[in-house]
Enzyme design. Structure first.
Site, PDB file in Angstrom:
ATOM      1  N   LYS A 215      17.409   7.898  31.433  1.00 14.43           N
ATOM      2  CA  LYS A 215      16.054   7.405  31.164  1.00 14.43           C
ATOM      3  C   LYS A 215      15.328   6.950  32.423  1.00 14.43           C
ATOM      4  O   LYS A 215      14.131   6.743  32.387  1.00 14.43           O
ATOM      5  CB  LYS A 215      16.106   6.203  30.199  1.00 14.43           C
ATOM      6  CG  LYS A 215      16.507   6.531  28.797  1.00 14.43           C
ATOM      7  CD  LYS A 215      16.139   5.384  27.874  1.00 14.43           C
ATOM      8  CE  LYS A 215      16.874   5.453  26.571  1.00 14.43           C
ATOM      9  NZ  LYS A 215      18.149   4.692  26.629  1.00 14.43           N
ATOM     10  N   TYR A 281      26.404   7.381  21.453  1.00 15.47           N
ATOM     11  CA  TYR A 281      27.648   8.045  21.856  1.00 15.47           C
ATOM     12  C   TYR A 281      28.783   7.034  21.745  1.00 15.47           C
ATOM     13  O   TYR A 281      28.706   5.963  22.354  1.00 15.47           O
ATOM     14  CB  TYR A 281      27.532   8.561  23.301  1.00 15.47           C
ATOM     15  CG  TYR A 281      26.324   9.435  23.490  1.00 15.47           C
ATOM     16  CD1 TYR A 281      26.356  10.779  23.132  1.00 15.47           C
ATOM     17  CD2 TYR A 281      25.135   8.918  23.983  1.00 15.47           C
ATOM     18  CE1 TYR A 281      25.240  11.586  23.272  1.00 15.47           C
ATOM     19  CE2 TYR A 281      24.012   9.708  24.122  1.00 15.47           C
ATOM     20  CZ  TYR A 281      24.074  11.040  23.764  1.00 15.47           C
ATOM     21  OH  TYR A 281      22.969  11.826  23.886  1.00 15.47           O
ATOM     22  N   TYR A 282      29.806   7.387  20.988  1.00  8.76           N
ATOM     23  CA  TYR A 282      30.880   6.436  20.700  1.00  8.76           C
ATOM     24  C   TYR A 282      31.997   6.495  21.745  1.00  8.76           C
ATOM     25  O   TYR A 282      33.146   6.750  21.431  1.00  8.76           O
ATOM     26  CB  TYR A 282      31.402   6.652  19.269  1.00  8.76           C
ATOM     27  CG  TYR A 282      30.371   6.205  18.235  1.00  8.76           C
ATOM     28  CD1 TYR A 282      30.371   4.901  17.734  1.00  8.76           C
ATOM     29  CD2 TYR A 282      29.376   7.072  17.803  1.00  8.76           C
ATOM     30  CE1 TYR A 282      29.410   4.492  16.826  1.00  8.76           C
ATOM     31  CE2 TYR A 282      28.405   6.668  16.884  1.00  8.76           C
ATOM     32  CZ  TYR A 282      28.442   5.376  16.408  1.00  8.76           C
ATOM     33  OH  TYR A 282      27.481   4.955  15.514  1.00  8.76           O
ATOM     34  N   HIS A 285      30.098   2.142  26.674  1.00 10.72           N
ATOM     35  CA  HIS A 285      29.259   2.097  27.882  1.00 10.72           C
ATOM     36  C   HIS A 285      28.335   0.893  27.795  1.00 10.72           C
ATOM     37  O   HIS A 285      27.986   0.445  26.711  1.00 10.72           O
ATOM     38  CB  HIS A 285      28.463   3.393  28.050  1.00 10.72           C
ATOM     39  CG  HIS A 285      27.678   3.776  26.849  1.00 10.72           C
ATOM     40  ND1 HIS A 285      28.215   4.463  25.781  1.00 10.72           N
ATOM     41  CD2 HIS A 285      26.393   3.528  26.503  1.00 10.72           C
ATOM     42  CE1 HIS A 285      27.296   4.633  24.852  1.00 10.72           C
ATOM     43  NE2 HIS A 285      26.170   4.078  25.253  1.00 10.72           N
ATOM     44  N   VAL A 286      27.949   0.402  28.964  1.00  6.67           N
ATOM     45  CA  VAL A 286      27.089  -0.782  29.038  1.00  6.67           C
ATOM     46  C   VAL A 286      25.781  -0.385  29.717  1.00  6.67           C
ATOM     47  O   VAL A 286      25.780   0.387  30.678  1.00  6.67           O
ATOM     48  CB  VAL A 286      27.793  -1.894  29.866  1.00  6.67           C
ATOM     49  CG1 VAL A 286      26.863  -3.083  30.091  1.00  6.67           C
ATOM     50  CG2 VAL A 286      29.070  -2.344  29.168  1.00  6.67           C
ATOM     51  N   HIS A 287      24.680  -0.910  29.196  1.00  5.97           N
ATOM     52  CA  HIS A 287      23.359  -0.642  29.775  1.00  5.97           C
ATOM     53  C   HIS A 287      23.004  -1.784  30.733  1.00  5.97           C
ATOM     54  O   HIS A 287      23.178  -2.953  30.390  1.00  5.97           O
ATOM     55  CB  HIS A 287      22.293  -0.597  28.679  1.00  5.97           C
ATOM     56  CG  HIS A 287      22.574   0.437  27.637  1.00  5.97           C
ATOM     57  ND1 HIS A 287      21.853   1.606  27.534  1.00  5.97           N
ATOM     58  CD2 HIS A 287      23.498   0.487  26.641  1.00  5.97           C
ATOM     59  CE1 HIS A 287      22.324   2.320  26.531  1.00  5.97           C
ATOM     60  NE2 HIS A 287      23.322   1.659  25.969  1.00  5.97           N
TER      61      HIS A 287
HETATM   62  O1  G7M Z   1      24.148   3.130  23.827  1.00  5.72           O
HETATM   63  P1  G7M Z   1      23.589   4.499  23.596  1.00  5.72           P
HETATM   64  O2  G7M Z   1      24.664   5.460  23.157  1.00  5.72           O
HETATM   65  O3  G7M Z   1      22.388   4.456  22.697  1.00  5.72           O
HETATM   66  O4  G7M Z   1      23.051   4.979  25.011  1.00  5.72           O
HETATM   67  C1  G7M Z   1      23.408   6.147  25.657  1.00  5.72           C
HETATM   68  C2  G7M Z   1      22.717   6.155  27.021  1.00  5.72           C
HETATM   69  O5  G7M Z   1      23.155   7.276  27.745  1.00  5.72           O
HETATM   70  C3  G7M Z   1      21.203   6.245  26.918  1.00  5.72           C
HETATM   71  O6  G7M Z   1      20.617   5.182  27.636  1.00  5.72           O
HETATM   72  C4  G7M Z   1      20.886   7.608  27.529  1.00  5.72           C
HETATM   73  O7  G7M Z   1      19.662   7.623  28.226  1.00  5.72           O
HETATM   74  C5  G7M Z   1      22.074   7.833  28.469  1.00  5.72           C
HETATM   75  N1  G7M Z   1      22.367   9.252  28.695  1.00  5.72           N
HETATM   76  C6  G7M Z   1      22.387  10.216  27.750  1.00  5.72           C
HETATM   77  N2  G7M Z   1      22.718  11.387  28.352  1.00  5.72           N
HETATM   78  C7  G7M Z   1      22.861  12.648  27.658  1.00  5.72           C
HETATM   79  C8  G7M Z   1      22.929  11.160  29.679  1.00  5.72           C
HETATM   80  C9  G7M Z   1      23.294  11.998  30.783  1.00  5.72           C
HETATM   81  O8  G7M Z   1      23.515  13.208  30.698  1.00  5.72           O
HETATM   82  N3  G7M Z   1      23.426  11.367  31.998  1.00  5.72           N
HETATM   83  C10 G7M Z   1      23.173  10.021  32.169  1.00  5.72           C
HETATM   84  N4  G7M Z   1      23.288   9.515  33.370  1.00  5.72           N
HETATM   85  N5  G7M Z   1      22.820   9.226  31.125  1.00  5.72           N
HETATM   86  C11 G7M Z   1      22.698   9.783  29.895  1.00  5.72           C
END
Ligand code: G7M
Length: 345
Positions: A215, A281-282, A285-287
């Protein structure tokens, strides 16, 4: 809590051996993602419809189609091509407010077209140099039905997931769904995005990889957004966290914040670290993002502060197995339908 009704078929656990236990790591194929070419323009996409727009965030999400080339068929040796769905996310980027960024803005390249003036007031359209007109673009191709579900605009409801609901509705849904987690394994195995890794602790138990989130435009510190993806497989979400994960969680919080401060000069006090519940996605991961940036999913219902999570587990070891966790769910989501079918909505 009363006995729960059986979930509908498409929410059930898969048959034994077809996905038992934790979400399994997909088999990595060296050619994974070869279906995503390096486009240099958007004109090979056919517009289908606008999935959602956000005038405040200055973004639009488009459903389009494009030709998906498949490898040569063994029988006839010809490469096959078929129309496939694409999702294109376009988002105007924030201004570069550094001195040099603003100087570039106030340069002869910027032309003005006046709409009107009145007394001391005037409104204009500024036509900026192309380099200042960047629109952050994410293309998901080929996009699956799940992606369509995720990006389409639908009303959201709060679902209050009790521990029993988790066991009888959410968990079977997770185990019976595929979440396209290849991108995560590609990062962990350095097959993709390795050049962007900000920090890595390779420890299999408490290690993680810190990378810029999809993002983020990777430019504006105001919208800084990184993700810490844990090396350990099998921790699906917040629900799985117990005291055994405290070293991992503390490591992500402390080392992650330090690494961001070191790399980008953003002090820890200006950053927040949190989980999404439900995640998309299960794989745990931490934001991480700037406190002043309201990132999607950082709201009160969806976000769980990492430091709170650590404290909750210290106080009550089975906190995340015992508590009811609310989450936002769109009406078109498969999980919403599972809760509806179980008579919970
Ligand atoms: O917690 P949640 O599953 O909602 O967040 C998944 C996070 O992974 C989101 O903030 C996405 O923007 C990030 N994300 C998703 N994809 C497919 C990718 C990717 O290919 N590369 C990166 N760096 N981040 C991703």
């Amino acid at each position: 809590m009363s006995t729960l009704e059986a979930p509908p078929d498409n929410c059930k656990r898969p048959a034994d051996g077809a996905g038992d236990g934790d979400v399994k790591k997909a088999k990595l194929d060296e050619d994974a993602h070869s279906s995503h070419p390096k486009w240099t323009s958007l004109n090979s996409f056919k517009f289908v419809k606008v999935l959602r727009e956000d005038p405040q965030a200055k973004s639009v999400c488009i459903h389009a189609t494009s030709q998906l080339k498949r490898a040569a068929d063994q029988s006839d040796g010809d490469a096959q091509s078929a129309e496939a769905d694409a999702i294109i996310l376009l988002e105007k980027t924030a201004f570069d407010t550094t001195d040099s960024g603003i100087s570039t803005l106030l340069a002869p390249d910027t032309s003005l077209q006046q709409h009107f003036n009145n007394d001391i007031y005037g409104t204009y359209d500024s036509l900026l140099a192309p380099s200042l007109n960047n629109v952050k673009t994410v293309i998901i191709f080929p996009a699956s039905a799940k992606h369509m579900e995720k990006y389409a605009s639908h009303e959201s409801h709060v679902i209050y997931e009790s521990p029993e609901d988790y066991q009888s509705i959410t968990l079977p849904y997770i185990q019976s769904s595929s979440f396209e987690m290849q991108w995560i394994y590609n990062i962990l195995e350095k097959k993709k995005e390795s050049e962007f890794i900000v920090y890595e602790d390779p420890d299999p138990e408490k290690g993680f990889v810190l990378v810029p989130d999809l993002k983020w435009d990777r430019k504006s510190l105001d919208t800084l957004y990184l993700s810490a993806i844990v090396h350990k497989h099998g921790i699906k979400s917040l629900r799985d966290l117990t005291p055994e994960h405290l070293p991992l969680l503390k490591n992500i919080l402390n080392t992650g914040l330090e690494a961001i401060e070191k790399e980008y000069g953003v002090p820890k006090s200006k950053l927040r670290a949190y989980f999404h519940y439900q995640p998309s996605y299960y794989h745990l991961h931490v934001h991480f993002n700037q406190v002043k940036f309201t990132a999607p999913g950082s709201n009160v219902v969806g976000a769980h502060n990492l430091s709170d999570v650590i404290d909750n587990i210290k106080l009550y070891p089975d906190y995340y197995q015992k508590r009811t966790i609310p989450f936002l769910c769109k009406t078109n989501a498969k999980l919403y339908k599972c809760y509806e079918a179980a008579g919970k909505i």
